[in-house]
Design an enzyme around this catalytic site. Sequence first.
Site, PDB file in Angstrom:
ATOM      1  N   TRP A 195       8.960  -5.037  -3.544  1.00  0.00           N
ATOM      2  CA  TRP A 195       8.115  -4.944  -2.363  1.00  0.00           C
ATOM      3  C   TRP A 195       8.997  -4.958  -1.102  1.00  0.00           C
ATOM      4  O   TRP A 195       9.929  -5.744  -1.005  1.00  0.00           O
ATOM      5  CB  TRP A 195       7.123  -6.116  -2.335  1.00  0.00           C
ATOM      6  CG  TRP A 195       6.308  -6.116  -1.076  1.00  0.00           C
ATOM      7  CD1 TRP A 195       5.247  -5.316  -0.803  1.00  0.00           C
ATOM      8  CD2 TRP A 195       6.535  -6.916   0.092  1.00  0.00           C
ATOM      9  NE1 TRP A 195       4.785  -5.569   0.466  1.00  0.00           N
ATOM     10  CE2 TRP A 195       5.556  -6.555   1.042  1.00  0.00           C
ATOM     11  CE3 TRP A 195       7.464  -7.902   0.428  1.00  0.00           C
ATOM     12  CZ2 TRP A 195       5.479  -7.135   2.305  1.00  0.00           C
ATOM     13  CZ3 TRP A 195       7.388  -8.484   1.685  1.00  0.00           C
ATOM     14  CH2 TRP A 195       6.393  -8.099   2.604  1.00  0.00           C
ATOM     15  N   ASP A 362      -8.633  -1.057   7.609  1.00  0.00           N
ATOM     16  CA  ASP A 362      -7.919  -1.619   6.456  1.00  0.00           C
ATOM     17  C   ASP A 362      -8.671  -2.821   5.897  1.00  0.00           C
ATOM     18  O   ASP A 362      -9.862  -3.041   6.184  1.00  0.00           O
ATOM     19  CB  ASP A 362      -6.473  -1.949   6.856  1.00  0.00           C
ATOM     20  CG  ASP A 362      -5.494  -1.817   5.708  1.00  0.00           C
ATOM     21  OD1 ASP A 362      -5.421  -2.748   4.884  1.00  0.00           O
ATOM     22  OD2 ASP A 362      -4.806  -0.784   5.614  1.00  0.00           O
ATOM     23  N   ASP A 363      -7.981  -3.618   5.123  1.00  0.00           N
ATOM     24  CA  ASP A 363      -8.528  -4.778   4.407  1.00  0.00           C
ATOM     25  C   ASP A 363      -9.340  -5.692   5.339  1.00  0.00           C
ATOM     26  O   ASP A 363      -9.026  -5.829   6.516  1.00  0.00           O
ATOM     27  CB  ASP A 363      -7.326  -5.547   3.832  1.00  0.00           C
ATOM     28  CG  ASP A 363      -7.738  -6.560   2.805  1.00  0.00           C
ATOM     29  OD1 ASP A 363      -8.946  -6.762   2.620  1.00  0.00           O
ATOM     30  OD2 ASP A 363      -6.830  -7.155   2.189  1.00  0.00           O
ATOM     31  N   LYS A 472      -7.956   4.829   1.723  1.00  0.00           N
ATOM     32  CA  LYS A 472      -6.672   4.224   1.326  1.00  0.00           C
ATOM     33  C   LYS A 472      -6.966   3.338   0.125  1.00  0.00           C
ATOM     34  O   LYS A 472      -7.676   2.345   0.232  1.00  0.00           O
ATOM     35  CB  LYS A 472      -6.116   3.389   2.484  1.00  0.00           C
ATOM     36  CG  LYS A 472      -4.812   2.659   2.146  1.00  0.00           C
ATOM     37  CD  LYS A 472      -4.268   1.950   3.367  1.00  0.00           C
ATOM     38  CE  LYS A 472      -3.061   1.085   3.049  1.00  0.00           C
ATOM     39  NZ  LYS A 472      -2.668   0.273   4.199  1.00  0.00           N
ATOM     40  N   ASP A 474      -5.847   0.835  -2.474  1.00  0.00           N
ATOM     41  CA  ASP A 474      -4.785  -0.170  -2.632  1.00  0.00           C
ATOM     42  C   ASP A 474      -4.840  -0.829  -4.011  1.00  0.00           C
ATOM     43  O   ASP A 474      -5.847  -0.728  -4.722  1.00  0.00           O
ATOM     44  CB  ASP A 474      -4.965  -1.224  -1.522  1.00  0.00           C
ATOM     45  CG  ASP A 474      -3.668  -1.910  -1.141  1.00  0.00           C
ATOM     46  OD1 ASP A 474      -2.680  -1.770  -1.880  1.00  0.00           O
ATOM     47  OD2 ASP A 474      -3.656  -2.601  -0.111  1.00  0.00           O
ATOM     48  N   MET A 475      -3.793  -1.532  -4.377  1.00  0.00           N
ATOM     49  CA  MET A 475      -3.723  -2.260  -5.659  1.00  0.00           C
ATOM     50  C   MET A 475      -2.595  -3.277  -5.525  1.00  0.00           C
ATOM     51  O   MET A 475      -1.445  -2.893  -5.497  1.00  0.00           O
ATOM     52  CB  MET A 475      -3.415  -1.246  -6.767  1.00  0.00           C
ATOM     53  CG  MET A 475      -3.733  -1.709  -8.146  1.00  0.00           C
ATOM     54  SD  MET A 475      -2.429  -2.760  -8.748  1.00  0.00           S
ATOM     55  CE  MET A 475      -1.818  -1.844 -10.099  1.00  0.00           C
ATOM     56  N   CYS A 522      -1.857   3.540  -2.622  1.00  0.00           N
ATOM     57  CA  CYS A 522      -1.123   2.407  -2.045  1.00  0.00           C
ATOM     58  C   CYS A 522      -1.121   1.327  -3.110  1.00  0.00           C
ATOM     59  O   CYS A 522      -2.067   1.219  -3.893  1.00  0.00           O
ATOM     60  CB  CYS A 522      -1.859   1.936  -0.791  1.00  0.00           C
ATOM     61  SG  CYS A 522      -1.207   0.413  -0.080  1.00  0.00           S
ATOM     62  N   ASP A 544       5.251  -1.122   2.720  1.00  0.00           N
ATOM     63  CA  ASP A 544       4.775  -1.974   3.826  1.00  0.00           C
ATOM     64  C   ASP A 544       5.875  -2.166   4.858  1.00  0.00           C
ATOM     65  O   ASP A 544       5.612  -2.575   5.983  1.00  0.00           O
ATOM     66  CB  ASP A 544       4.359  -3.355   3.299  1.00  0.00           C
ATOM     67  CG  ASP A 544       2.960  -3.319   2.700  1.00  0.00           C
ATOM     68  OD1 ASP A 544       2.280  -2.288   2.844  1.00  0.00           O
ATOM     69  OD2 ASP A 544       2.550  -4.323   2.091  1.00  0.00           O
TER      70      ASP A 544
HETATM   71  C1  DGJ Z   1      -1.102  -3.963   1.001  1.00  0.00           C
HETATM   72  C2  DGJ Z   1      -0.898  -2.666   1.710  1.00  0.00           C
HETATM   73  O1  DGJ Z   1       0.340  -2.130   1.396  1.00  0.00           O
HETATM   74  C3  DGJ Z   1      -1.038  -2.894   3.213  1.00  0.00           C
HETATM   75  O2  DGJ Z   1      -0.791  -1.700   3.891  1.00  0.00           O
HETATM   76  C4  DGJ Z   1      -2.404  -3.421   3.502  1.00  0.00           C
HETATM   77  O3  DGJ Z   1      -3.367  -2.450   3.202  1.00  0.00           O
HETATM   78  C5  DGJ Z   1      -2.653  -4.694   2.713  1.00  0.00           C
HETATM   79  N1  DGJ Z   1      -2.392  -4.501   1.312  1.00  0.00           N
HETATM   80  C6  DGJ Z   1      -4.069  -5.160   2.901  1.00  0.00           C
HETATM   81  O4  DGJ Z   1      -4.374  -6.195   2.087  1.00  0.00           O
END
Ligand code: DGJ
Length: 768
Positions: A195, A362-363, A472, A474-475, A522, A544
């Site tokens: 990461w 986003d989140d 987007k 995500d995981m 993502c 990120d």
């Molecule tokens: C991880 C993603 O890589 C970020 O850009 C963002 O969307 C966060 N998760 C949100 O929880």
Amino acid sequence: MIEAKNGVFNLATPNTSYIFKVGECGVLEHLYYGKRLDAFDAELMSNVQNVKICDATAYDKDHSLLFLDNLMTEFSTEGRGDYRLTSMKASYDNGHSVLDFVYETYSITHGIPSMEGLPSVYGDEFSTLEVVLKERLLPLRLRLYYLVSDEKDAIVRFSRVENEGSEDVYIQALASLQLDVPNPDWNLVTLDGAWARERMVCDRPLRPGIHINDSKTGASGAFHNPAIALKAPNATEFQGDVIGLNLIYSGNHQESVELSPYGRGRVLTGINPNTFTWRLKAKSSFTAPQAVMVYSDKGLNGMSHEMHRFVNENVCRGPWRDKERPVLVNNWEATYFDFNEEKLLDLADTAKDVGIELFVLDDGWFGERENDTTSLGDWTANGRKLPNGLAGLSSKLHEKGLMFGIWIEPEMVSEKSRLFERHPDWRIAIPNRKPGVGRNQYILDWTREDVTDYMIACISTLLEESKANYVKWDMNRFFSDFNTQGSDKYFMGEFLHRYVLGFYKVLEALTAKFPDILFEGCASGGNRFDLGVLCYMNQIWTSDDTDVLMRQFIQWGTSFFYPQSVMGCHVSASPNHQSLRISSIEDRFNVAAFGILGYEMDLTRLPSNELDVIKEQIRFYKKNRRLFQFGTFTRDISYFNGGNNLKWLVADEEHLVMLDACMLNVPNMPNDRLVIPLLDAGFNARGTERLLVSSRAQRIDRSRLGDNASKFKEDQRGLGLKTSVYAGQLESAGIVLGQRFTGSGDIRLTRIRPDFSTEMYIVDRMMI
Ligand code: DGJ
């Protein structure tokens, strides 16, 4: 072109040849992969021994010089004298596991066979060679597939095994591709990391023994990307032999590279055998994912150019494939979980003013989500933050002329969620064992039809109601405790692969239902950056980490196998949220522009002069957007060979833009020379042709000038180069640039190049 003559198969692409033959005893002998051969004698390429190897195992007493261990083959199994890692391992209930596949027949057809739930490349230009092998004794058939075209140098391969008997067979390994190479002195290049530092280039000589590049976390992962390259010892970015390989798969993968005692290299790529066993029932088949390979004699860039073209034209798809991608603003690093509709609309207004086209929420917008401990699975708007729901926000954004994008993480569930209350058994866990946890969340069991069907319906409603233009996806965690609750139908060894098939099923359904939505993959940044994802989503969040220097390393490594058209690249705040590094807004833009540009910072808090800079950046980016996103991307010099400078180029027939980045400033050095490898970068110009070269006007970051700031006028900009030059001169002698800032003389005449600074140069054809 695929040619099959007298048992010799010749797969010819525009610049490469891949040759193998049916050898002694029906063994498929690999003969050659490299520069195209328009004529050849297969017998002169055979590797069969002419003298015995003292202690080695010969095929049988009638074939005493056939040593599988020292032969380059197309496919291999254990127990018949090949002691390297092999492409297939399988066993029966009685323990029998020795396999011996021999050639049976072949066919050549136009088109690409169906992949049975796995993602597939596409393209009318491909024909398929299918070579069928039969186990000498057992009711097993194997099919090796080779997809070849006259337009691309990429060759796609995969394999399929069929159980024609009445007993189950347990498949413990089935490589998508085996590539035996005769070169013991080559290097192996992998993209390793974690990461916030994904896809760092690692280049080392092959050594005797086995090197494993793999993932065991459940996704393709940031530890080791599935893409690898083999490279001749003298190969550089621009010349020398390079073979690039990549797997079209998003789960656990393994690329093993073995240098045998006899100096032969063997590469296997496919699903990771360490976390895989498949019960192949009677009368059923199992298909391994596709893998792509590219050979180039034009160095790493030559390989990358072919991979990029292949990804752009044969992997990515749908209405967004060739469309210029919108410049976006994402609220994550602007607000994290702390936002409401008003705050978002303020951000949207500022974004619109500077020329941004897409607003991504986003989140934190759903359920009761105020932090990362709750609500995953409850995909309805948080009423406190969004009193008018997603539809309300979306219509306001649309009215402003912005597209609306939404973040989701549909594979996950929080313990504190309505979904978990209703379906605790949908989470991946082992009964009576507390499951491992990642980022306070759990994974939904996407091996189950009912769970994937539910999620397709749930996300469809969300996308319909919110009128989203972009998703987007995500995981954010690794897998653990895999088990299918309440069922003993599957062996644990099937679980992770079945999960990946569930993931593809949901993606297939949603992308088919919403073809006009732009999907961006993502996974905690770039933790699932692979060709499987790109068969469904046209771009992926690269990392990120948006730090100006780290991004140069990350985008550099990623560009080995993936084009800039799939890399999400954002300009974020300074000091950077991942590294605390301070950098100027211009430098952050210059790096992010070599991908799909976005801004991920609180624009509403920026001073108006900084917003003016952003406005100018976006204007410049949009003017050159096709070039930045779809132009030929070339790497020139880099920090990796110990240097202090990095250069990237994007080019088409008419324009070229070059990034010149410097890591650390060293004062009082000789003047820099602007030398641009035009031809190698795909910009064709006669040496005597005059070209126009200019530097992008950049604002000087006065905060980095310290006591010297007063010597500069407020609006003074960078280099201001604009000149015409002969193409030949630009390629070799170059243009001598003004001196860098050194702290003496008239510093207003110097180029300000503090640490981590960048310049951008533009080359255009002269209008006659
Ligand atoms: C991880 C993603 O890589 C970020 O850009 C963002 O969307 C966060 N998760 C949100 O929880």
